[in-house]
Write a protein that holds these residues in place. Structure first.
Motif, PDB file in Angstrom:
ATOM      1  N   GLY A 101     -32.027-121.899  85.108  1.00 24.46           N
ATOM      2  CA  GLY A 101     -33.465-121.548  84.599  1.00 24.46           C
ATOM      3  C   GLY A 101     -34.319-121.455  85.658  1.00 24.46           C
ATOM      4  O   GLY A 101     -35.352-120.478  85.551  1.00 24.46           O
ATOM      5  N   ARG A 102     -34.193-121.893  86.799  1.00 22.37           N
ATOM      6  CA  ARG A 102     -35.031-121.607  87.924  1.00 22.37           C
ATOM      7  C   ARG A 102     -35.027-120.349  88.606  1.00 22.37           C
ATOM      8  O   ARG A 102     -35.911-119.727  88.957  1.00 22.37           O
ATOM      9  CB  ARG A 102     -35.050-122.663  89.061  1.00 22.37           C
ATOM     10  CG  ARG A 102     -35.717-124.034  88.675  1.00 22.37           C
ATOM     11  CD  ARG A 102     -35.802-124.822  90.066  1.00 22.37           C
ATOM     12  NE  ARG A 102     -34.374-125.167  90.513  1.00 22.37           N
ATOM     13  CZ  ARG A 102     -33.541-126.167  90.386  1.00 22.37           C
ATOM     14  NH1 ARG A 102     -33.926-126.955  89.483  1.00 22.37           N
ATOM     15  NH2 ARG A 102     -32.487-126.325  90.839  1.00 22.37           N
ATOM     16  N   GLU A 103     -33.624-119.997  88.968  1.00 27.03           N
ATOM     17  CA  GLU A 103     -33.606-118.860  89.533  1.00 27.03           C
ATOM     18  C   GLU A 103     -33.682-117.467  88.778  1.00 27.03           C
ATOM     19  O   GLU A 103     -33.730-116.311  89.324  1.00 27.03           O
ATOM     20  CB  GLU A 103     -32.160-118.664  90.291  1.00 27.03           C
ATOM     21  CG  GLU A 103     -30.880-118.879  89.363  1.00 27.03           C
ATOM     22  CD  GLU A 103     -29.689-118.840  90.041  1.00 27.03           C
ATOM     23  OE1 GLU A 103     -28.795-118.323  89.606  1.00 27.03           O
ATOM     24  OE2 GLU A 103     -29.521-119.671  91.064  1.00 27.03           O
ATOM     25  N   GLY A 104     -33.956-117.511  87.493  1.00 28.91           N
ATOM     26  CA  GLY A 104     -34.149-116.680  86.698  1.00 28.91           C
ATOM     27  C   GLY A 104     -32.969-115.472  86.538  1.00 28.91           C
ATOM     28  O   GLY A 104     -33.377-114.332  86.948  1.00 28.91           O
ATOM     29  N   SER A 105     -31.899-115.911  86.657  1.00 27.19           N
ATOM     30  CA  SER A 105     -30.695-115.294  87.159  1.00 27.19           C
ATOM     31  C   SER A 105     -30.484-113.931  86.219  1.00 27.19           C
ATOM     32  O   SER A 105     -29.503-112.960  86.434  1.00 27.19           O
ATOM     33  CB  SER A 105     -29.412-116.063  86.877  1.00 27.19           C
ATOM     34  OG  SER A 105     -29.219-116.433  85.699  1.00 27.19           O
ATOM     35  N   GLY A 106     -30.990-113.945  85.080  1.00 31.98           N
ATOM     36  CA  GLY A 106     -30.797-112.699  84.089  1.00 31.98           C
ATOM     37  C   GLY A 106     -29.726-112.738  83.417  1.00 31.98           C
ATOM     38  O   GLY A 106     -29.043-111.800  82.993  1.00 31.98           O
ATOM     39  N   ASP A 107     -29.084-113.989  83.749  1.00 29.69           N
ATOM     40  CA  ASP A 107     -27.787-114.115  82.859  1.00 29.69           C
ATOM     41  C   ASP A 107     -27.944-115.326  81.683  1.00 29.69           C
ATOM     42  O   ASP A 107     -27.461-116.409  81.955  1.00 29.69           O
ATOM     43  CB  ASP A 107     -26.608-114.779  83.609  1.00 29.69           C
ATOM     44  CG  ASP A 107     -25.143-114.669  83.129  1.00 29.69           C
ATOM     45  OD1 ASP A 107     -25.108-114.305  81.783  1.00 29.69           O
ATOM     46  OD2 ASP A 107     -24.193-114.887  83.880  1.00 29.69           O
ATOM     47  N   PRO A 108     -28.467-114.781  80.567  1.00 27.06           N
ATOM     48  CA  PRO A 108     -28.747-115.959  79.541  1.00 27.06           C
ATOM     49  C   PRO A 108     -27.512-116.419  78.862  1.00 27.06           C
ATOM     50  O   PRO A 108     -27.508-117.630  78.556  1.00 27.06           O
ATOM     51  CB  PRO A 108     -29.509-115.198  78.519  1.00 27.06           C
ATOM     52  CG  PRO A 108     -29.279-113.560  78.768  1.00 27.06           C
ATOM     53  CD  PRO A 108     -29.036-113.690  80.503  1.00 27.06           C
ATOM     54  N   ALA A 109     -26.302-115.741  79.052  1.00 25.76           N
ATOM     55  CA  ALA A 109     -25.031-116.319  78.454  1.00 25.76           C
ATOM     56  C   ALA A 109     -24.902-117.640  79.365  1.00 25.76           C
ATOM     57  O   ALA A 109     -24.309-118.424  78.774  1.00 25.76           O
ATOM     58  CB  ALA A 109     -23.935-115.145  78.594  1.00 25.76           C
ATOM     59  N   ALA A 110     -24.763-117.421  80.669  1.00 18.10           N
ATOM     60  CA  ALA A 110     -24.599-118.533  81.531  1.00 18.10           C
ATOM     61  C   ALA A 110     -25.580-119.799  81.367  1.00 18.10           C
ATOM     62  O   ALA A 110     -24.858-121.006  81.418  1.00 18.10           O
ATOM     63  CB  ALA A 110     -24.375-118.157  83.045  1.00 18.10           C
ATOM     64  N   ALA A 111     -26.548-119.460  80.954  1.00 17.11           N
ATOM     65  CA  ALA A 111     -27.435-120.706  80.824  1.00 17.11           C
ATOM     66  C   ALA A 111     -27.214-121.140  79.650  1.00 17.11           C
ATOM     67  O   ALA A 111     -27.192-122.448  79.397  1.00 17.11           O
ATOM     68  CB  ALA A 111     -29.051-120.104  80.941  1.00 17.11           C
ATOM     69  N   ARG A 112     -27.144-120.569  78.633  1.00 17.18           N
ATOM     70  CA  ARG A 112     -26.452-120.971  77.233  1.00 17.18           C
ATOM     71  C   ARG A 112     -25.520-121.918  77.536  1.00 17.18           C
ATOM     72  O   ARG A 112     -25.140-122.889  76.714  1.00 17.18           O
ATOM     73  CB  ARG A 112     -26.481-120.123  76.324  1.00 17.18           C
ATOM     74  CG  ARG A 112     -26.078-120.228  74.957  1.00 17.18           C
ATOM     75  CD  ARG A 112     -27.092-121.094  74.162  1.00 17.18           C
ATOM     76  NE  ARG A 112     -26.795-121.385  72.831  1.00 17.18           N
ATOM     77  CZ  ARG A 112     -27.267-122.589  72.066  1.00 17.18           C
ATOM     78  NH1 ARG A 112     -27.917-123.431  72.934  1.00 17.18           N
ATOM     79  NH2 ARG A 112     -26.750-122.780  71.017  1.00 17.18           N
ATOM     80  N   ASP A 113     -24.262-121.280  78.098  1.00 13.15           N
ATOM     81  CA  ASP A 113     -23.074-122.170  78.225  1.00 13.15           C
ATOM     82  C   ASP A 113     -23.346-123.361  78.850  1.00 13.15           C
ATOM     83  O   ASP A 113     -22.662-124.523  78.519  1.00 13.15           O
ATOM     84  CB  ASP A 113     -22.028-121.284  78.979  1.00 13.15           C
ATOM     85  CG  ASP A 113     -20.516-121.784  79.479  1.00 13.15           C
ATOM     86  OD1 ASP A 113     -20.105-122.268  78.220  1.00 13.15           O
ATOM     87  OD2 ASP A 113     -20.464-121.887  80.428  1.00 13.15           O
ATOM     88  N   ALA A 114     -24.063-123.540  79.869  1.00 12.27           N
ATOM     89  CA  ALA A 114     -24.305-124.802  80.580  1.00 12.27           C
ATOM     90  C   ALA A 114     -24.996-125.672  79.862  1.00 12.27           C
ATOM     91  O   ALA A 114     -24.709-126.807  79.593  1.00 12.27           O
ATOM     92  CB  ALA A 114     -25.294-124.432  81.745  1.00 12.27           C
ATOM     93  N   GLU A 115     -25.999-125.126  78.876  1.00 16.22           N
ATOM     94  CA  GLU A 115     -26.737-125.943  77.800  1.00 16.22           C
ATOM     95  C   GLU A 115     -25.653-126.596  76.808  1.00 16.22           C
ATOM     96  O   GLU A 115     -25.883-127.727  76.453  1.00 16.22           O
ATOM     97  CB  GLU A 115     -27.765-125.048  77.122  1.00 16.22           C
ATOM     98  CG  GLU A 115     -28.630-125.985  75.943  1.00 16.22           C
ATOM     99  CD  GLU A 115     -29.610-125.050  75.307  1.00 16.22           C
ATOM    100  OE1 GLU A 115     -30.258-125.630  74.429  1.00 16.22           O
ATOM    101  OE2 GLU A 115     -29.911-124.042  75.703  1.00 16.22           O
ATOM    102  N   VAL A 116     -25.077-125.880  76.423  1.00 16.86           N
ATOM    103  CA  VAL A 116     -23.903-126.153  75.422  1.00 16.86           C
ATOM    104  C   VAL A 116     -22.893-127.171  75.739  1.00 16.86           C
ATOM    105  O   VAL A 116     -22.665-128.347  75.386  1.00 16.86           O
ATOM    106  CB  VAL A 116     -23.163-124.742  74.897  1.00 16.86           C
ATOM    107  CG1 VAL A 116     -21.928-125.545  74.021  1.00 16.86           C
ATOM    108  CG2 VAL A 116     -23.891-123.890  74.024  1.00 16.86           C
ATOM    109  N   ARG A 117     -22.461-126.977  77.182  1.00 18.75           N
ATOM    110  CA  ARG A 117     -21.547-127.895  77.661  1.00 18.75           C
ATOM    111  C   ARG A 117     -22.066-129.169  78.054  1.00 18.75           C
ATOM    112  O   ARG A 117     -21.408-130.401  77.904  1.00 18.75           O
ATOM    113  CB  ARG A 117     -20.957-127.491  79.037  1.00 18.75           C
ATOM    114  CG  ARG A 117     -19.985-126.442  78.606  1.00 18.75           C
ATOM    115  CD  ARG A 117     -19.803-125.499  80.124  1.00 18.75           C
ATOM    116  NE  ARG A 117     -18.806-124.516  79.710  1.00 18.75           N
ATOM    117  CZ  ARG A 117     -17.593-124.421  80.076  1.00 18.75           C
ATOM    118  NH1 ARG A 117     -16.695-125.398  80.525  1.00 18.75           N
ATOM    119  NH2 ARG A 117     -16.790-123.287  79.668  1.00 18.75           N
ATOM    120  N   GLU A 118     -23.473-129.081  78.432  1.00 14.33           N
ATOM    121  CA  GLU A 118     -24.337-130.223  78.699  1.00 14.33           C
ATOM    122  C   GLU A 118     -24.480-131.303  77.251  1.00 14.33           C
ATOM    123  O   GLU A 118     -24.155-132.609  77.258  1.00 14.33           O
ATOM    124  CB  GLU A 118     -25.780-130.111  79.214  1.00 14.33           C
ATOM    125  CG  GLU A 118     -26.627-131.486  79.445  1.00 14.33           C
ATOM    126  CD  GLU A 118     -28.030-131.146  79.716  1.00 14.33           C
ATOM    127  OE1 GLU A 118     -28.891-131.836  79.540  1.00 14.33           O
ATOM    128  OE2 GLU A 118     -28.384-129.821  79.707  1.00 14.33           O
TER     129      GLU A 118
END
Length: 76
Positions: A36-53
């Motif tokens: 979220g901080r780095e604005g990686s442009g990869d919303p799928a990876a951010a969503r995956d991390a959220e789901v796993r958390e």
């Protein structure tokens, strides 16, 4: 897993599983915050991390309830 285990060993195994779930929840929370901080442009990876958390958080709450029944309030 056909070994017979006593109650103490079962408790130790549940406690180890709880510690593992807590560590994984922290790891995925940190990864999600990093994405979220780095604005990686990869919303799928951010969503995956959220789901796993969330998933590890649920496992953690279930194991907490097994280890200390009734102590934890219901979350809604």
């Amino acid at each position: 897993m056909t070994d017979v285990v006593d109650a103490d060993e079962l408790l130790r195994r549940i406690q180890r599983a709880r510690a593992c779930a807590a560590q994984e929840e922290r790891t995925w929370r940190a990864r999600g915050e990093e994405l979220g901080r780095e604005g990686s442009g990869d919303p799928a990876a951010a969503r995956d991390a959220e789901v796993r958390e969330v998933a590890y958080g649920v496992v953690l709450r279930v194991l907490d309830e097994i280890l200390t029944p009734g102590r934890h309030s219901a979350r809604g």
